[in-house]
Design a protein around this motif. Structure first.
Motif, mmCIF file in Angstrom:
data_model
loop_
_atom_site.group_PDB
_atom_site.id
_atom_site.type_symbol
_atom_site.label_atom_id
_atom_site.label_comp_id
_atom_site.label_asym_id
_atom_site.label_seq_id
_atom_site.Cartn_x
_atom_site.Cartn_y
_atom_site.Cartn_z
ATOM 1 N N PRO A 310 115.691 61.739 48.051
ATOM 2 C CA PRO A 310 116.897 62.119 48.809
ATOM 3 C C PRO A 310 116.786 61.805 50.295
ATOM 4 O O PRO A 310 115.686 61.591 50.830
ATOM 5 N N PRO A 311 117.931 61.790 50.964
ATOM 6 C CA PRO A 311 117.931 61.540 52.408
ATOM 7 C C PRO A 311 117.006 62.475 53.183
ATOM 8 O O PRO A 311 116.364 62.049 54.144
ATOM 9 N N ALA A 312 116.917 63.732 52.776
ATOM 10 C CA ALA A 312 116.085 64.695 53.503
ATOM 11 C C ALA A 312 114.636 64.245 53.575
ATOM 12 O O ALA A 312 113.941 64.522 54.558
ATOM 13 N N ASP A 313 114.153 63.550 52.541
ATOM 14 C CA ASP A 313 112.764 63.099 52.532
ATOM 15 C C ASP A 313 112.541 61.856 53.381
ATOM 16 O O ASP A 313 111.404 61.389 53.516
ATOM 17 N N HIS A 314 113.611 61.307 53.937
ATOM 18 C CA HIS A 314 113.499 60.166 54.850
ATOM 19 C C HIS A 314 113.587 60.603 56.309
ATOM 20 O O HIS A 314 113.498 59.776 57.208
ATOM 21 N N ARG A 315 113.766 61.889 56.538
ATOM 22 C CA ARG A 315 113.970 62.373 57.902
ATOM 23 C C ARG A 315 112.656 62.851 58.508
ATOM 24 O O ARG A 315 111.626 62.208 58.362
ATOM 25 N N ALA A 316 112.673 63.988 59.182
ATOM 26 C CA ALA A 316 111.524 64.413 59.999
ATOM 27 C C ALA A 316 110.212 64.452 59.223
ATOM 28 O O ALA A 316 109.215 63.843 59.621
ATOM 29 N N ASP A 317 110.190 65.152 58.095
ATOM 30 C CA ASP A 317 108.969 65.271 57.309
ATOM 31 C C ASP A 317 108.959 64.168 56.261
ATOM 32 O O ASP A 317 109.661 64.247 55.264
ATOM 33 N N ARG A 318 108.163 63.140 56.510
ATOM 34 C CA ARG A 318 108.195 61.960 55.645
ATOM 35 C C ARG A 318 106.980 61.866 54.729
ATOM 36 O O ARG A 318 106.539 60.780 54.354
ATOM 37 N N ARG A 319 106.454 63.014 54.332
ATOM 38 C CA ARG A 319 105.249 63.014 53.494
ATOM 39 C C ARG A 319 105.505 62.381 52.131
ATOM 40 O O ARG A 319 104.580 61.935 51.470
ATOM 41 N N ARG A 320 106.757 62.368 51.686
ATOM 42 C CA ARG A 320 107.060 61.935 50.327
ATOM 43 C C ARG A 320 107.471 60.465 50.243
ATOM 44 O O ARG A 320 107.898 60.016 49.181
ATOM 45 N N LEU A 321 107.384 59.725 51.312
ATOM 46 C CA LEU A 321 107.904 58.361 51.292
ATOM 47 C C LEU A 321 107.142 57.426 50.366
ATOM 48 O O LEU A 321 107.616 56.331 50.069
ATOM 49 N N ASP A 322 105.963 57.834 49.922
ATOM 50 C CA ASP A 322 105.236 57.030 48.947
ATOM 51 C C ASP A 322 105.783 57.221 47.534
ATOM 52 O O ASP A 322 105.413 56.489 46.618
ATOM 53 N N ALA A 323 106.640 58.216 47.347
ATOM 54 C CA ALA A 323 107.147 58.549 46.015
ATOM 55 C C ALA A 323 108.441 57.809 45.707
ATOM 56 O O ALA A 323 109.191 57.422 46.608
ATOM 57 N N ALA A 324 108.698 57.613 44.403
ATOM 58 C CA ALA A 324 109.988 57.072 43.969
ATOM 59 C C ALA A 324 111.063 58.131 44.135
ATOM 60 O O ALA A 324 112.212 57.815 44.431
ATOM 61 N N GLY A 325 110.673 59.403 43.932
ATOM 62 C CA GLY A 325 111.631 60.476 44.137
ATOM 63 C C GLY A 325 111.570 61.530 43.055
ATOM 64 O O GLY A 325 110.593 61.646 42.310
ATOM 65 N N LEU A 326 112.642 62.308 42.973
ATOM 66 C CA LEU A 326 112.793 63.391 42.017
ATOM 67 C C LEU A 326 113.791 62.992 40.936
ATOM 68 O O LEU A 326 114.768 62.287 41.213
ATOM 69 N N PRO A 327 113.600 63.466 39.702
ATOM 70 C CA PRO A 327 114.631 63.214 38.686
ATOM 71 C C PRO A 327 115.904 63.978 39.030
ATOM 72 O O PRO A 327 115.856 65.061 39.610
ATOM 73 N N TYR A 328 117.041 63.383 38.719
ATOM 74 C CA TYR A 328 118.291 64.106 38.896
ATOM 75 C C TYR A 328 118.306 65.335 37.983
ATOM 76 O O TYR A 328 117.654 65.337 36.925
ATOM 77 N N PRO A 329 119.030 66.365 38.340
ATOM 78 C CA PRO A 329 119.181 67.490 37.419
ATOM 79 C C PRO A 329 119.722 66.988 36.082
ATOM 80 O O PRO A 329 120.695 66.219 36.051
ATOM 81 N N GLY A 330 119.063 67.368 34.988
ATOM 82 C CA GLY A 330 119.484 66.892 33.673
ATOM 83 C C GLY A 330 118.773 65.648 33.203
ATOM 84 O O GLY A 330 118.980 65.197 32.074
ATOM 85 N N VAL A 331 117.919 65.059 34.056
ATOM 86 C CA VAL A 331 117.093 63.913 33.683
ATOM 87 C C VAL A 331 115.654 64.389 33.514
ATOM 88 O O VAL A 331 115.137 65.136 34.353
ATOM 89 N N ASP A 332 115.012 63.995 32.425
ATOM 90 C CA ASP A 332 113.639 64.405 32.137
ATOM 91 C C ASP A 332 112.669 63.250 32.356
ATOM 92 O O ASP A 332 112.983 62.090 32.053
ATOM 93 N N ILE A 333 111.474 63.584 32.855
ATOM 94 C CA ILE A 333 110.417 62.601 33.098
ATOM 95 C C ILE A 333 109.137 63.083 32.430
ATOM 96 O O ILE A 333 108.786 64.256 32.518
#
Length: 508
Positions: A310-333
């Motif tokens: 999400p956009p929030a992970d591209h802002r001030a705290d960028r610890r997650r930029l190595d990740a592809a992201g989170l599954p959408y609600p209702g999507v399973d991984i």
């Protein structure tokens, strides 16, 4: 009132409530929602006159214009399926797709590429006349549901023959519905948005992005083919607010001489995906474009995006930029090992996805469908990764691209990311090559930035300490351009071919 769940229902909704609103913009031409709906009805009449009915395939083999979306909705009205074909393919590849899809109509800007076929061939130059000369009488429209097939996308074919991925209407509505239900604005549309369709319609990212804008009732700018100059001009002249790109497109736009933040003042959000993005490129893009960013991850088989950073992970705290992201609600991984056993958080394995947007099947290929799509709806991505302690998916690489050096696993994407961080590197790709001593070795293809000089010694010194010794390339090869498919993915097989040609096995 329930939200529309099929493409035609969504189009008719906007044609009624905002008939004069712009739907498609192509150069100086503009098509309103009322006009798009009317043209799609004319297309349905023309297709019916050519013998097209429910379940039949209609091919579009041409540069993108509003015609491809007129065809999309015209097909949907009849229960037919649009097959957008990559016009960059070789004649043999095109012939295979035309034969495999058994298309009844082919709309093309180059009839010479169609070859012998029993289909009705419509040249783009003659398309408006063909569309409008069908008898002006009502055509019995197909009563579609969210599960009715509507688009057939052929996979890129980097390995073996391409497969026709059949997608239903739900593939173009599910993600928006999931986000709206959860109250999330990771990928959102506002009434005054102007979207830029920069990805080609024959790529799932392009078709999905176009339908998102059209389903939302906003204006959408169509590029016949992406060039950095044309994309920048389109953003500036149309006050584009949102678009979807692959990282290579961002790099090309940022590399244009004299480009600066003023060119992109209207942008509020960029969605990107299709291949990993280097930290330096992302940082530069965030600075110059000066808007929100959202990364998406998915496959044609998953109906495009299933994961979002999400956009929030591209802002001030960028610890997650190595990740592809989170599954959408209702999507399973799930992350599974070679035996199909789920792995614990932090443990690597193949990534499996279950999404309501997933494909219906591979067309006319039940064996391949069964091998990819489980009865429970799981799809194996062929990507290697893990889930971190926050539930974020981190992709290491394609499983089949794994390099094994003296028994140690090396993921090309990790090495490429490290090389790409060198200030003199414009682009790079890493493959495994056979090695008599170590089994395989890491071979890097490097494109230097214009006006810079990069040597093997420079790169070796730069990577020292950044990568384990066995991950550092044993050889570097400087080339002019890294080969990629239209979605921006590296054609790794093409780069590996000369190392592995003539061998029965492509591992050592």
């Amino acid at each position: 009132m329930n939200s529309p769940s099929t493409l035609v229902a969504a189009l008719e909704h906007h044609a009624v409530i905002s008939p004069r609103s712009r739907a498609l913009i192509a150069g100086t031409d503009t098509l309103t929602y009322r006009e798009l709906a009317a043209r799609s009805r004319s297309v349905a009449r023309a297709l019916a006159a050519a013998g097209v009915g429910a379940g039949d395939r209609v091919v579009h083999l041409a540069l993108d214009t509003p015609a491809v979306y007129e065809l999309l909705y015209g097909c949907a009205r009849l229960g037919a399926v649009l097959v957008p074909v990559n016009w960059r393919l070789a004649p043999e590849e095109i012939a295979y797709i035309l034969g495999h899809s058994d298309a009844g109509v082919v709309v093309t800007d180059d009839p010479g590429r169609v070859g012998a076929t029993g289909a009705t061939v419509v040249e783009v130059a003659e398309y408006p006349a063909w569309r409008d000369r069908a008898p002006d009488r009502a055509v019995g429209e197909f009563s579609a549901t969210s599960d009715t097939p509507v688009v057939q996308m052929y996979t890129s074919g980097t390995t073996g023959r391409p497969k026709g991925v059949v997608l239903a209407h739900r593939s173009f509505f599910a993600v928006r519905g999931l986000l709206d239900s959860a109250g999330l604005d990771w990928i959102d549309w506002r009434a005054d948005d102007v979207g830029l369709i920069a990805l080609p319609s024959f790529h799932i990212g392009g078709m999905w992005w176009a339908t998102q804008g059209l389903n939302a009732g906003v204006a959408n700018v169509v590029l016949p083919v992406f060039t950095a100059v044309d994309a920048i001009r389109a953003v500036r002249e149309n006050a584009v607010t949102t678009s979807c790109f692959v990282p290579a497109m961002l790099l090309l736009m940022l590399s244009e001489p004299g480009v600066g933040a003023s060119e992109f003042a209207s942008l509020r959000k960029i969605v990107y995906g299709g291949s990993p993005i280097g930290p330096d490129l992302l940082a530069r893009a965030v600075e110059v474009f000066d808007c929100d960013f959202a990364q998406i991850y998915g496959l044609t088989e998953t109906g495009n995006t299933a994961i979002c950073l999400p956009p929030a992970d591209h802002r001030a705290d960028r610890r997650r930029l190595d990740a592809a992201g989170l599954p959408y609600p209702g999507v399973d991984i799930e992350i599974r090992d070679e035996d199909g056993t789920p792995r614990a958080p932090g443990e690597s394995g193949e990534v499996f996805v279950r999404s309501p947007a997933r494909m219906v099947e591979y067309f006319a290929d039940p064996d391949a469908t069964a091998a990819t799509l489980s009865p429970e709806g799981w799809i194996g991505t062929g990507d290697a990764g893990f889930l971190d302690d926050g539930g974020y998916l981190v992709i290491r690489d394609r499983v089949k691209d794994l390099i094994i050096v003296a028994g140690e696993n090396v993921y090309p994407a990790e090495v490429e990311k490290a090389i790409a961080a060198h200030p003199g590197v414009h682009d790079c790709a890493v493959v495994g090559a056979p090695d008599d001593r170590w089994g395989e070795r890491v071979h890097a293809f490097v494109v230097a930035r214009p006006g810079t000089e990069v040597t093997t010694r420079d790169l070796a010194r730069f990577l020292a300490g950044r990568l384990a010794g066995f991950k550092v390339p044993s050889r570097y090869e400087f080339i002019d351009v890294v080969p990629r498919n239209p979605s921006g993915k590296i054609l790794r097989r093409e780069l590996r071919e000369r190392f592995w040609a003539g061998r029965d096995r492509r591992v050592n």
